[in-house]
Design an enzyme around this catalytic site. Structure first.
Site, mmCIF file in Angstrom:
data_model
loop_
_atom_site.group_PDB
_atom_site.id
_atom_site.type_symbol
_atom_site.label_atom_id
_atom_site.label_comp_id
_atom_site.label_asym_id
_atom_site.label_seq_id
_atom_site.Cartn_x
_atom_site.Cartn_y
_atom_site.Cartn_z
ATOM 1 N N GLY A 59 34.203 44.231 29.883
ATOM 2 C CA GLY A 59 33.656 42.902 29.589
ATOM 3 C C GLY A 59 34.397 42.125 28.522
ATOM 4 O O GLY A 59 33.814 41.239 27.886
ATOM 5 N N SER A 60 35.690 42.381 28.349
ATOM 6 C CA SER A 60 36.387 41.657 27.276
ATOM 7 C C SER A 60 36.610 40.185 27.639
ATOM 8 O O SER A 60 36.590 39.314 26.755
ATOM 9 C CB SER A 60 37.712 42.341 26.919
ATOM 10 O OG SER A 60 38.655 42.185 27.938
ATOM 11 N N ASN A 67 37.430 33.495 39.171
ATOM 12 C CA ASN A 67 37.831 34.886 38.933
ATOM 13 C C ASN A 67 39.096 34.872 38.087
ATOM 14 O O ASN A 67 39.871 33.922 38.140
ATOM 15 C CB ASN A 67 38.109 35.585 40.267
ATOM 16 C CG ASN A 67 38.512 37.037 40.087
ATOM 17 O OD1 ASN A 67 37.920 37.763 39.285
ATOM 18 N ND2 ASN A 67 39.523 37.479 40.818
ATOM 19 N N HIS A 71 42.584 37.132 37.437
ATOM 20 C CA HIS A 71 43.371 38.206 38.045
ATOM 21 C C HIS A 71 44.604 38.462 37.177
ATOM 22 O O HIS A 71 45.278 37.511 36.769
ATOM 23 C CB HIS A 71 43.777 37.806 39.466
ATOM 24 C CG HIS A 71 44.510 38.899 40.171
ATOM 25 N ND1 HIS A 71 43.867 40.025 40.643
ATOM 26 C CD2 HIS A 71 45.825 39.074 40.435
ATOM 27 C CE1 HIS A 71 44.768 40.832 41.192
ATOM 28 N NE2 HIS A 71 45.964 40.276 41.073
ATOM 29 N N GLU A 122 37.136 33.133 50.656
ATOM 30 C CA GLU A 122 36.765 34.309 51.464
ATOM 31 C C GLU A 122 37.839 35.400 51.463
ATOM 32 O O GLU A 122 37.599 36.514 51.916
ATOM 33 C CB GLU A 122 36.443 33.893 52.902
ATOM 34 C CG GLU A 122 35.079 33.216 53.076
ATOM 35 C CD GLU A 122 35.086 31.724 52.771
ATOM 36 O OE1 GLU A 122 36.092 31.208 52.234
ATOM 37 O OE2 GLU A 122 34.063 31.073 53.060
ATOM 38 N N GLY A 123 39.031 35.092 50.980
ATOM 39 C CA GLY A 123 40.097 36.093 50.975
ATOM 40 C C GLY A 123 40.113 36.900 49.689
ATOM 41 O O GLY A 123 39.256 36.741 48.821
ATOM 42 N N ASP A 126 41.636 37.409 46.292
ATOM 43 C CA ASP A 126 42.434 36.723 45.260
ATOM 44 C C ASP A 126 43.259 35.584 45.860
ATOM 45 O O ASP A 126 44.405 35.349 45.447
ATOM 46 C CB ASP A 126 43.355 37.736 44.542
ATOM 47 C CG ASP A 126 42.564 38.833 43.843
ATOM 48 O OD1 ASP A 126 41.481 38.534 43.303
ATOM 49 O OD2 ASP A 126 43.008 39.993 43.844
ATOM 50 N N GLU A 181 44.788 36.547 29.068
ATOM 51 C CA GLU A 181 43.559 36.323 29.858
ATOM 52 C C GLU A 181 42.459 35.751 28.969
ATOM 53 O O GLU A 181 41.713 34.861 29.365
ATOM 54 C CB GLU A 181 43.067 37.638 30.480
ATOM 55 C CG GLU A 181 43.973 38.212 31.552
ATOM 56 C CD GLU A 181 43.392 39.484 32.162
ATOM 57 O OE1 GLU A 181 42.178 39.569 32.367
ATOM 58 O OE2 GLU A 181 44.182 40.419 32.431
#
Ligand code: GAR
Length: 200
Positions: free
Chosen positions: A7-8, A107, A109, A142-143, A145, A174
């Site tokens: 959870g960083s 998201n 990545h 829907e894919g 990443d 990040e």
């Protein structure tokens, strides 16, 4: 916010909200698919944000995700005004979930997408031998990443890097990039035109 572990990134976003760097945002709920994670403790103890564990219990796709939607709705995260941040959430969301929150799911990545999607992105980058990798914040489609890219930050790969050292160098970025993307979203400054995202 949906997490699975440390959870960083969640911590970085919650810190940015607490400090006022991100305005117009209320952290409603942190959901983990795993019990007892460090991220859950950070959310509840450091930030007093409600938490909920929804164990995977072998549930796949929408059978699991509908439980997530129920909890999100209970905490006021709607398709009209909400934002769902995946922060190290190690499940693939179902098409039904994505339809509910289209262009409202982000998201992070740990690679420069579309390079090295999926698991172990930092190891994939090292094995491939790239000289530059980085991180990407993107909307979820829907894919895997594959959704529209919001922000990216490049990070050098150095000769003596192993997976751990490269991951740590990327993670530092990040923690800057994800809160920045959330800030831009909350300020209504993200414009989406097909795959192309611009900051206005
Ligand atoms: C982060 O490095 C994030 O980019 C990665 O998992 C880590 C979670 O760390 N996500 C993925 O690989 C998703 N495909 P955190 O729990 O400390 O935020």
């Amino acid at each position: 916010m949906l997490i699975s572990g440390r959870g960083s990134n969640m911590d970085a976003i919650l810190a940015a909200i607490k400090s006022g760097r991100i305005r117009n945002a209320k952290p409603c709920i942190v959901i983990s698919n795993k019990p007892g994670t460090a991220g859950l403790k950070i959310a509840s103890e450091k930030y007093k944000v409600p938490t909920k564990v929804i164990p995977s219990d072998g549930l796949k796709g929408w059978h699991y995700d509908q439980n997530v939607v129920t909890i999100l709705h209970e905490h006021g995260v709607t398709a009209q005004s909400g934002l769902v941040c995946l922060a190290g959430f190690m499940r693939i969301m179902s098409p039904e979930f994505i339809r509910q929150y289209r262009m409202r799911i982000m998201n992070i990545h740990p690679a420069l997408l579309p390079a090295f999607p999926g698991l172990h992105a930092q190891k994939q980058a090292l094995d491939y031998g790239v000289k530059v990798s980085g991180c990407t914040v993107h909307f979820v489609d829907e894919g895997i990443d594959s959704g529209p890219v919001i922000l990216q930050k490049a990070v050098p790969v150095i000769e003596r890097d192993d997976e751990e050292s490269l991951s740590a160098r990327i993670l530092e970025q990040e923690h800057e990039l994800y809160p920045e993307a959330v800030r831009l979203f909350c300020e209504g400054r993200i414009k989406i035109d097909g795959r192309r995202v611009s900051i206005v």
